[in-house]
Scaffold this active site. Structure first.
Site, short mmCIF file in Angstrom:
data_model
loop_
_atom_site.label_atom_id
_atom_site.label_comp_id
_atom_site.label_asym_id
_atom_site.label_seq_id
_atom_site.Cartn_x
_atom_site.Cartn_y
_atom_site.Cartn_z
N HIS A 1 -23.58 -11.32 -30.77
CA HIS A 1 -24.03 -10.94 -29.49
C HIS A 1 -23.29 -11.35 -28.16
O HIS A 1 -23.52 -10.53 -27.15
CB HIS A 1 -25.24 -11.75 -29.21
CG HIS A 1 -24.95 -13.37 -28.78
ND1 HIS A 1 -24.75 -14.36 -29.81
CD2 HIS A 1 -24.70 -13.99 -27.57
CE1 HIS A 1 -24.38 -15.45 -29.10
NE2 HIS A 1 -24.78 -15.10 -27.63
C1 UD1 Z 1 -26.58 -14.83 -22.91
C2 UD1 Z 1 -25.69 -15.80 -22.14
C3 UD1 Z 1 -24.81 -16.45 -23.30
C4 UD1 Z 1 -25.54 -17.00 -24.45
C5 UD1 Z 1 -26.49 -16.15 -24.87
C6 UD1 Z 1 -27.37 -16.88 -25.88
C7 UD1 Z 1 -24.61 -15.53 -19.75
C8 UD1 Z 1 -23.67 -14.84 -19.16
N1 UD1 Z 1 -24.72 -15.32 -21.23
O1 UD1 Z 1 -26.17 -13.74 -23.25
O2 UD1 Z 1 -23.71 -17.39 -22.92
O3 UD1 Z 1 -24.57 -17.06 -25.55
O4 UD1 Z 1 -27.53 -15.92 -23.94
O5 UD1 Z 1 -28.22 -15.95 -26.61
O6 UD1 Z 1 -25.70 -16.27 -19.36
N2 UD1 Z 1 -32.30 -9.01 -23.72
C9 UD1 Z 1 -33.63 -8.67 -24.44
N3 UD1 Z 1 -34.61 -9.64 -24.58
C10 UD1 Z 1 -34.50 -10.89 -24.18
C11 UD1 Z 1 -33.05 -11.13 -23.69
C12 UD1 Z 1 -32.06 -10.22 -23.53
O7 UD1 Z 1 -33.87 -7.36 -24.51
O8 UD1 Z 1 -35.13 -11.55 -24.21
C13 UD1 Z 1 -31.22 -7.64 -23.84
C14 UD1 Z 1 -31.46 -7.36 -22.49
O9 UD1 Z 1 -31.13 -5.58 -22.81
C15 UD1 Z 1 -30.37 -7.91 -21.78
C16 UD1 Z 1 -29.28 -7.97 -22.94
O10 UD1 Z 1 -30.11 -8.55 -23.83
O11 UD1 Z 1 -29.60 -7.11 -20.71
C17 UD1 Z 1 -28.39 -9.44 -22.60
O12 UD1 Z 1 -28.72 -10.53 -22.10
P1 UD1 Z 1 -28.18 -11.65 -21.22
O13 UD1 Z 1 -29.26 -12.59 -20.95
O14 UD1 Z 1 -27.82 -11.18 -20.14
O15 UD1 Z 1 -27.08 -12.00 -22.21
P2 UD1 Z 1 -26.97 -12.67 -23.48
O16 UD1 Z 1 -26.17 -11.62 -24.28
O17 UD1 Z 1 -28.30 -13.03 -24.19
N1 UDP Z 2 -30.65 -18.96 -33.26
C1 UDP Z 2 -32.22 -18.95 -33.64
N2 UDP Z 2 -32.58 -17.51 -34.01
C2 UDP Z 2 -31.48 -16.63 -34.28
C3 UDP Z 2 -30.16 -16.84 -33.79
C4 UDP Z 2 -29.88 -18.02 -33.59
O1 UDP Z 2 -32.81 -19.93 -33.55
O2 UDP Z 2 -32.24 -15.66 -34.44
C5 UDP Z 2 -30.25 -20.39 -32.95
C6 UDP Z 2 -29.34 -20.95 -33.76
O3 UDP Z 2 -29.59 -21.62 -34.72
C7 UDP Z 2 -28.65 -21.69 -32.37
C8 UDP Z 2 -28.77 -21.01 -31.39
O4 UDP Z 2 -30.00 -20.22 -31.60
O5 UDP Z 2 -29.32 -23.12 -32.38
C9 UDP Z 2 -27.78 -20.38 -30.76
O6 UDP Z 2 -27.96 -19.36 -29.81
P1 UDP Z 2 -27.15 -18.02 -29.44
O7 UDP Z 2 -26.31 -17.65 -30.39
O8 UDP Z 2 -27.98 -17.11 -28.86
O9 UDP Z 2 -26.19 -18.67 -28.22
P2 UDP Z 2 -24.88 -19.21 -28.02
O10 UDP Z 2 -24.89 -20.51 -28.91
O11 UDP Z 2 -23.81 -18.49 -28.61
O12 UDP Z 2 -24.79 -19.76 -26.60
#
Ligand code: UD1
Ligand code: UDP
Length: 375
Positions: free
Chosen positions: A202
């Site tokens: 992601h």
């Molecule tokens: C965010 C965090 C990242 C973290 C990740 C955990 C920032 C800068 N990034 O990244 O550090 O590792 O969360 O998962 O805060 N979207 C959906 N549904 C949702 C959420 C997101 O469709 O419930 C899609 C949307 O298109 C959105 C994109 O995912 O624009 C990115 O979501 P965003 O929260 O901006 O960043 P993450 O990649 O999730």
């Molecule tokens: N995780 C989850 N379901 C998923 C993928 C990840 O519960 O489908 C959990 C994972 O076990 C960990 C956390 O989400 O505890 C990590 O989140 P993510 O990878 O979104 O964010 P990051 O750690 O990179 O910020």
């Protein structure tokens, strides 16, 4: 004390769960503000339900926008709520845009901030989370480091007087919620114990560069192993926009599913042969689960885990390199499996295994820190 937790993203709900339980056990009043950065049922609600976290009192619904858009609207919403609530302390988690918005809004109201997972540094000038971490740490009053290296980074930045080495709340969660219904879950995916790779994907670094995306897909299709990929919505929408979705679905060893809940994810992790990921959180959980982690970002998030070869970086530069990485993954997974199967070696490993992330009681040390410094 009246304590506010500010959360917004999947990993923050997982970090919040043990802290919230400890706050309640110690008789403090707690209020949860959800920024709404993550909003799909399986990116948000599922964690509140399965980890039994109280419902947030407010959802700011900032979800999906540019960094500045989300940070700014979260700041406005958080400020309004904090003026009404007037808490004694605010707890922030990790390094997302919701975290940094919480830090800026809270700090200007002169409310003490406790930052959980403080001091982590990748020393990258382009990684968005690094910027969030630095700002949040410098604005916070109580800095809870998950491991010694994070603590040392805080010392180097002149923040020693505010820092506490608490251990990692993600380890608390891992021990508390464990693995459940493994047989049912493995059957659901048609997979056998120790015969598949769990993948997540992601990060911004891996979803904005088409060349990099194609190299990841090339790696996946060359792995001679079943891969289970609970796909983050960000990556799914990028693949669809790039017209790659059908190609991805045709990769026969790859099983894509919607993001799963924490308990299912930990179960899939514990029964896998290895993890292919770009997630900082999951790379650390691979160590808790004793499974090798193949990391797809050129960042060192947890140096202690690199030093023991728990996290192995994959070079994703061209197709030739990828073939070498496939071999490396195969050999490493075989080696790990042989250690797990050998009872003597396994016992030696358990004895030798240092826990870099505390003993599963980080949330208690965090509350000790808050009570000790603020009451
Ligand atoms: C965010 C965090 C990242 C973290 C990740 C955990 C920032 C800068 N990034 O990244 O550090 O590792 O969360 O998962 O805060 N979207 C959906 N549904 C949702 C959420 C997101 O469709 O419930 C899609 C949307 O298109 C959105 C994109 O995912 O624009 C990115 O979501 P965003 O929260 O901006 O960043 P993450 O990649 O999730
Ligand atoms: N995780 C989850 N379901 C998923 C993928 C990840 O519960 O489908 C959990 C994972 O076990 C960990 C956390 O989400 O505890 C990590 O989140 P993510 O990878 O979104 O964010 P990051 O750690 O990179 O910020």
């Amino acid at each position: 004390m009246r304590i506010v937790h500010i959360v917004g993203n999947r990993p923050q709900f997982i970090k919040l769960a043990p802290v919230s339980r400890t706050v309640q056990r110690r008789g403090h009043e707690e209020i949860i503000i959800h920024t709404g950065q993550h909003y799909d049922e399986n990116m948000s609600d599922i964690f509140f339900k399965e980890l039994e976290i109280p419902r947030p009192t407010k959802n700011l619904e900032i979800g999906s926008g540019s960094h500045a858009e989300m940070t700014a609207s979260a700041m406005v919403g958080i400020e309004k709520e904090l003026i009404k609530i007037r808490p004694d302390a605010v707890i922030l988690y990790g390094d997302t845009d919701s975290t940094v918005a919480g830090a800026m809004a809270t700090s200007k109201l002169n409310i003490p901030i406790c930052h959980v997972e403080a001091g982590t540094r990748t020393f990258s000038r382009t990684n968005p989370e690094e910027k969030n971490r630095i700002v949040t740490d410098h604005l916070s009053d109580i800095l809870c480091a998950a491991d010694k290296e994070s603590y040392n980074n805080l010392v180097k930045e002149g923040l020693e007087s505010r820092a506490i080495l608490t251990g990692d709340v993600m380890y608390d969660s891992f021990l508390t919620y464990g693995d459940k219904d493994s047989e049912k879950i493995l059957n659901k995916y048609g997979i056998e114990d120790n015969e598949y790779i769990l993948m997540t994907w992601h990060r911004q670094e891996n979803t904005t560069d088409i060349r990099r995306i194609n190299l990841i897909l090339s790696l996946v299709s060359k792995l001679n192993k079943k891969i289970i990929l609970p796909l983050h919505p960000r990556t799914k929408s990028v693949l669809i926009k790039l017209g790659l979705w059908d190609t991805v679905l045709e990769i026969c060893n790859l099983k894509i599913c919607e993001p799963v809940g924490y308990i299912e994810n930990v179960t899939l992790l514990k029964h896998s042969q290895g993890i292919l990921t770009d997630s900082g959180g999951l790379s650390k959980e691979s160590y808790f689960a004793n499974r090798p982690c193949f990391f797809m970002v050129d960042l060192v998030v947890w140096p202690c885990l690199e030093s023991i070869n728990q996290i192995i970086h994959l070079k994703l530069t061209d197709n030739e390199t990828i073939l070498k990485e496939v071999k490396l993954m195969d050999d490493t997974m075989k080696h790990h499996a042989s250690i797990r199967d050998d009872v003597t070696k396994k016992n030696e490993l358990v004895k030798e295994k240092i826990n870099f992330f505390g003993d599963g009681h980080a949330s208690e040390l965090i509350l000790d820190g808050i009570e000790g410094r603020l009451q």
